[in-house]
Write an enzyme that holds these catalytic residues in place. Structure first.
Site, PDB file in Angstrom:
ATOM      1  CD1 TRP A  64       0.750  -0.360   2.979  1.00  0.00           C
ATOM      2  CD2 TRP A  64      -1.354  -0.211   3.720  1.00  0.00           C
ATOM      3  NE1 TRP A  64       0.787  -0.498   4.340  1.00  0.00           N
ATOM      4  CE2 TRP A  64      -0.485  -0.397   4.820  1.00  0.00           C
ATOM      5  CE3 TRP A  64      -2.705  -0.071   3.947  1.00  0.00           C
ATOM      6  CZ2 TRP A  64      -0.961  -0.466   6.138  1.00  0.00           C
ATOM      7  CZ3 TRP A  64      -3.167  -0.140   5.254  1.00  0.00           C
ATOM      8  CH2 TRP A  64      -2.310  -0.336   6.333  1.00  0.00           C
ATOM      9  CG  ASN A  65       1.617   2.898  -2.864  1.00  0.00           C
ATOM     10  OD1 ASN A  65       2.767   2.499  -2.700  1.00  0.00           O
ATOM     11  ND2 ASN A  65       0.815   2.367  -3.775  1.00  0.00           N
ATOM     12  CG  HIS A  72      -8.647  21.650  -8.736  1.00  0.00           C
ATOM     13  ND1 HIS A  72      -9.854  21.839  -9.360  1.00  0.00           N
ATOM     14  CD2 HIS A  72      -8.872  21.872  -7.407  1.00  0.00           C
ATOM     15  CE1 HIS A  72     -10.763  22.179  -8.456  1.00  0.00           C
ATOM     16  NE2 HIS A  72     -10.186  22.209  -7.268  1.00  0.00           N
ATOM     17  CG  HIS A  76      -9.366  17.921 -11.662  1.00  0.00           C
ATOM     18  ND1 HIS A  76      -8.403  18.122 -12.609  1.00  0.00           N
ATOM     19  CD2 HIS A  76      -9.915  19.146 -11.418  1.00  0.00           C
ATOM     20  CE1 HIS A  76      -8.364  19.405 -12.932  1.00  0.00           C
ATOM     21  NE2 HIS A  76      -9.282  20.060 -12.231  1.00  0.00           N
ATOM     22  CG  ASP A  78     -12.896  22.273 -11.578  1.00  0.00           C
ATOM     23  OD1 ASP A  78     -12.051  21.463 -11.184  1.00  0.00           O
ATOM     24  OD2 ASP A  78     -12.634  23.253 -12.307  1.00  0.00           O
ATOM     25  CG  HIS A  82     -12.289  25.281  -8.303  1.00  0.00           C
ATOM     26  ND1 HIS A  82     -11.084  25.407  -7.645  1.00  0.00           N
ATOM     27  CD2 HIS A  82     -11.980  25.328  -9.635  1.00  0.00           C
ATOM     28  CE1 HIS A  82     -10.109  25.512  -8.531  1.00  0.00           C
ATOM     29  NE2 HIS A  82     -10.623  25.484  -9.743  1.00  0.00           N
ATOM     30  CG  HIS A 211     -12.785  27.855 -13.709  1.00  0.00           C
ATOM     31  ND1 HIS A 211     -12.139  27.658 -14.897  1.00  0.00           N
ATOM     32  CD2 HIS A 211     -12.437  26.817 -12.909  1.00  0.00           C
ATOM     33  CE1 HIS A 211     -11.414  26.542 -14.820  1.00  0.00           C
ATOM     34  NE2 HIS A 211     -11.576  26.011 -13.626  1.00  0.00           N
TER      35      HIS A 211
HETATM   36 MN    MN Z   1     -10.029  22.142 -11.640  1.00  0.00          MN
END
Ligand code: MN
Length: 261
Positions: A64-65, A72, A76, A78, A82, A211
């Site tokens: 595991w990590n 972002h 991904h 938004d 955001h 955005h």
């Molecule tokens: Mn973004």
């Protein structure tokens, strides 16, 4: 048709291949490029993975990590929080979003010819109205994805197509964004590029209109997707469920589409 029959039909269709699952996600990896903001601003962190054990003295039977990543980075989602325009909306962070929004139809705008000719292509209301003449009206509550085949045309060493005067990647202008919101009531806007806004959108009025207006209207963004060439112009169903980060502004996610045939 009753709900149970619809689900049974979907299960059968997935089993038989009549409905296929298309992955729209890039692999999260340390060398995946992050968006570059002007140098006076804080920058997004890349994906970093730290191994805790791999069947060794730190964990003899397990691998595991840990990882760190900006909300972002990579493929991904938004959320409205955001952007400053969406900061006071109700249920605006990834942990509070309406989960019913995580499954939605998509219209895929094929902009590949235009973007091959001009990587800084600006998507306009006129382009989308012309698209509708062929493919029908963009439905309320659906995604609009701008297909660019970006992975095939971008310089792998300069994925954001950064030039001396900033990035040159495609995106919508303010009029197109307002049309998608006010005339079509879309769920959000998605792209294969590093941001839902064009690379030069810091010069637009308002800055970063996708955005600014989308998140101000409680709508979403999806970025850094791939394989949009495997989707039909209409009729696919997108599943995009961000991580449930407390007051998260977005998150890397596995986003995929259900496609007929
Ligand atoms: Mn973004």
């Amino acid at each position: 048709m009753a709900g149970a029959d619809i689900l049974a039909g979907l299960i059968n269709a997935l089993d038989s291949g009549a409905v296929r699952v298309v992955d729209l996600t890039e692999t999260l990896r340390p060398d995946y490029p992050t968006i570059q903001l002007p140098p006076e601003f804080a920058q997004a962190s890349p994906f970093v993975k730290n191994q805790k054990s791999r069947y060794d003295e730190n964990g003899p039977a397990w691998y595991w990590n840990d990882f760190t990543v900006n909300e972002h980075t990579g493929t991904h989602f938004d959320a409205p929080i955001h952007w400053v325009t969406g900061k006071d909306l109700p249920d605006n962070s990834v942990d509070t979003l309406n989960v019913g929004h995580f499954i939605a139809p998509v219209c895929v705008l094929d902009c590949t010819e235009e973007i091959a000719a001009d990587k800084g292509f600006i998507l306009t209301k006129a382009f989308m109205e012309k698209w509708e003449e062929t493919h029908g009206r963009i439905p309320a509550g659906g995604w609009v994805f701008m297909r660019s085949d970006w992975r095939k045309i971008a310089d792998p060493d300069n994925y954001t197509n950064m030039q001396e005067d900033g990035g040159h990647s495609p995106g919508p202008d303010a009029e197109a964004v307002l049309w998608m919101i006010n005339e079509r009531d879309v769920m959000g806007f998605g792209t294969e590029c590093i941001g839902t806004d064009a690379g030069q959108a810091f010069l637009f009025e308002p800055q970063y209109p996708c955005h600014h207006y989308m998140h101000g209207a409680g709508k979403y963004g999806l970025q850094c997707m791939t394989n949009l060439d495997l989707l039909p112009p209409t009729g696919a169903l997108v599943v995009s469920a961000p991580l449930k980060i407390e007051e998260g502004s977005g998150s890397p996610l596995r986003v995929f589409a259900l496609v007929a045939g």
